[in-house]
Design an enzyme around this catalytic site. Sequence first.
Site, PDB file in Angstrom:
ATOM      1  N   HIS A  50       0.734  -1.117  -0.118  1.00  0.00           N
ATOM      2  CA  HIS A  50      -0.070   0.008  -0.054  1.00  0.00           C
ATOM      3  C   HIS A  50       0.940   1.117  -0.119  1.00  0.00           C
ATOM      4  CE1 HIS A  50      -3.421  -2.469   1.344  1.00  0.00           C
ATOM      5  NE2 HIS A  50      -4.147  -1.370   0.728  1.00  0.00           N
ATOM      6  N   LYS A  55      -0.675   5.095   4.567  1.00  0.00           N
ATOM      7  CA  LYS A  55      -1.617   4.010   5.131  1.00  0.00           C
ATOM      8  C   LYS A  55      -1.338   3.862   6.526  1.00  0.00           C
ATOM      9  CE  LYS A  55      -3.986  -0.304   4.814  1.00  0.00           C
ATOM     10  NZ  LYS A  55      -5.202   0.091   5.177  1.00  0.00           N
TER      11      LYS A  55
HETATM   12  P1  NAD Z   1      -7.870   9.641   4.850  1.00  0.00           P
HETATM   13  O1  NAD Z   1      -7.001   9.822   5.879  1.00  0.00           O
HETATM   14  O2  NAD Z   1      -7.700   9.995   3.377  1.00  0.00           O
HETATM   15  O3  NAD Z   1      -9.396   9.839   5.147  1.00  0.00           O
HETATM   16  C1  NAD Z   1     -10.103   9.601   6.378  1.00  0.00           C
HETATM   17  C2  NAD Z   1     -10.774  11.027   6.657  1.00  0.00           C
HETATM   18  O4  NAD Z   1     -11.524  11.023   7.907  1.00  0.00           O
HETATM   19  C3  NAD Z   1      -9.804  12.111   6.933  1.00  0.00           C
HETATM   20  O5  NAD Z   1     -10.122  13.288   6.025  1.00  0.00           O
HETATM   21  C4  NAD Z   1     -10.162  12.723   8.134  1.00  0.00           C
HETATM   22  O6  NAD Z   1     -10.064  13.881   8.750  1.00  0.00           O
HETATM   23  C5  NAD Z   1     -11.643  12.217   8.353  1.00  0.00           C
HETATM   24  N1  NAD Z   1     -12.096  11.937   9.981  1.00  0.00           N
HETATM   25  C6  NAD Z   1     -11.426  11.628  10.877  1.00  0.00           C
HETATM   26  N2  NAD Z   1     -11.972  11.540  12.016  1.00  0.00           N
HETATM   27  C7  NAD Z   1     -13.357  12.128  11.597  1.00  0.00           C
HETATM   28  C8  NAD Z   1     -14.757  12.366  12.402  1.00  0.00           C
HETATM   29  N3  NAD Z   1     -14.765  12.178  13.747  1.00  0.00           N
HETATM   30  N4  NAD Z   1     -15.497  12.879  11.473  1.00  0.00           N
HETATM   31  C9  NAD Z   1     -15.469  12.938  10.333  1.00  0.00           C
HETATM   32  N5  NAD Z   1     -14.157  12.820   9.532  1.00  0.00           N
HETATM   33  C10 NAD Z   1     -13.428  12.209  10.122  1.00  0.00           C
HETATM   34  O7  NAD Z   1      -8.139   7.946   4.643  1.00  0.00           O
HETATM   35  P2  NAD Z   1      -8.623   7.228   3.435  1.00  0.00           P
HETATM   36  O8  NAD Z   1      -7.573   6.445   2.494  1.00  0.00           O
HETATM   37  O9  NAD Z   1      -9.697   7.641   2.901  1.00  0.00           O
HETATM   38  O10 NAD Z   1      -9.159   5.926   4.297  1.00  0.00           O
HETATM   39  C11 NAD Z   1     -10.296   5.765   5.421  1.00  0.00           C
HETATM   40  C12 NAD Z   1     -10.476   4.489   5.767  1.00  0.00           C
HETATM   41  O11 NAD Z   1     -10.971   3.714   5.005  1.00  0.00           O
HETATM   42  C13 NAD Z   1      -9.058   3.882   6.498  1.00  0.00           C
HETATM   43  O12 NAD Z   1      -9.328   3.109   7.472  1.00  0.00           O
HETATM   44  C14 NAD Z   1      -8.834   2.855   5.363  1.00  0.00           C
HETATM   45  O13 NAD Z   1      -7.924   1.786   5.550  1.00  0.00           O
HETATM   46  C15 NAD Z   1     -10.094   2.416   4.946  1.00  0.00           C
HETATM   47  N6  NAD Z   1     -10.364   1.884   3.457  1.00  0.00           N
HETATM   48  C16 NAD Z   1     -11.003   0.818   3.363  1.00  0.00           C
HETATM   49  C17 NAD Z   1     -11.373   0.318   2.153  1.00  0.00           C
HETATM   50  C18 NAD Z   1     -12.663  -0.655   2.054  1.00  0.00           C
HETATM   51  O14 NAD Z   1     -12.786  -1.150   0.794  1.00  0.00           O
HETATM   52  N7  NAD Z   1     -13.213  -1.076   3.231  1.00  0.00           N
HETATM   53  C19 NAD Z   1     -10.835   0.831   0.979  1.00  0.00           C
HETATM   54  C20 NAD Z   1      -9.802   2.073   1.259  1.00  0.00           C
HETATM   55  C21 NAD Z   1      -9.597   2.540   2.406  1.00  0.00           C
END
Ligand code: NAD
Length: 269
Positions: free
Chosen positions: A158, A162
Amino acid sequence: MAPPTKVIITGAAGRMGKRLVSLVQESKSLQLVGATERKGHPDLGKDAGDLAGCGHLDVSLIDDLAKALPQANVIVDFTSPAASLNHLAQAVQHKRAMVIGTTGFSPDEMNQLQKHAESISCVQAPNMSVGINVLLQIIGKVAQALGDDYDLEIIDIHHNKKKDAPSGTALILAEALAAAKGWDLQETGVYSRHGIIGERSQKEIGIQTVRAGDIVGDHTVLYGGPGERIEITHRAHNRDPFARGALRAAEWVVKQPPGLYGMADVLGL
Ligand code: NAD
């Protein structure tokens, strides 16, 4: 035509959040009614569509989910474990459906999630792509067919932003292999190796983590046998397979009775 499913995207300024906003905007059957970010985020007050690059949507980024919840049918959440649990508590209070894509929950956090999610209609999956969910159906069968001469390894690659390791996807792949072999992953999972570790035992599942550059997400299941090996690799070219899967789950889950579901349920696998 049925009215659109009304969606709130939490973490709407994040990497997944922006793709989710754009894909909701493209969809005829979904409507964005709320977009949230964490308190203090520099983009609060900006338009979610402008931020996502899909045009003005008249939905401003707010930091209070409760304000948007009355208008919504479902929350789609890709944030952090602590934020997801907080959002889940609000979904339970307001009796709204939820899709949770966040990964990196500790065992204790996962117990909390499971306990609360069952009182609403909720989909939770560490990987929402069709490809990985189809892969999950077959990798255990391949391990069984190959038998004990083949070592099982998983490689998770990744981007360097991450936060959790190994990836949630690597863990569910490992769990599928362990289940097929009748092994307990707690006992057989080996997370990276270092030093004079001696010969590899037959009864282990290696889980290796690579973090580099802007790689969206690659997972390989490697079956290493005498004189040959099989590698099954899934590569995500961009975040859209996850976002599309999450939105498919959102449309599906609002029609389900309360319960905690996975992507296999959504996809009918
Ligand atoms: P990222 O850090 O780019 O985005 C996460 C966002 O959530 C940030 O903008 C952050 O400010 C916001 N956030 C944090 N606390 C918050 C709150 N209390 N209220 C509202 N917003 C809040 O991360 P990302 O790459 O978008 O990934 C997010 C999560 O999704 C990670 O855990 C990642 O591993 C997971 N993910 C899962 C899949 C899947 O298919 N299930 C795919 C990609 C990523």
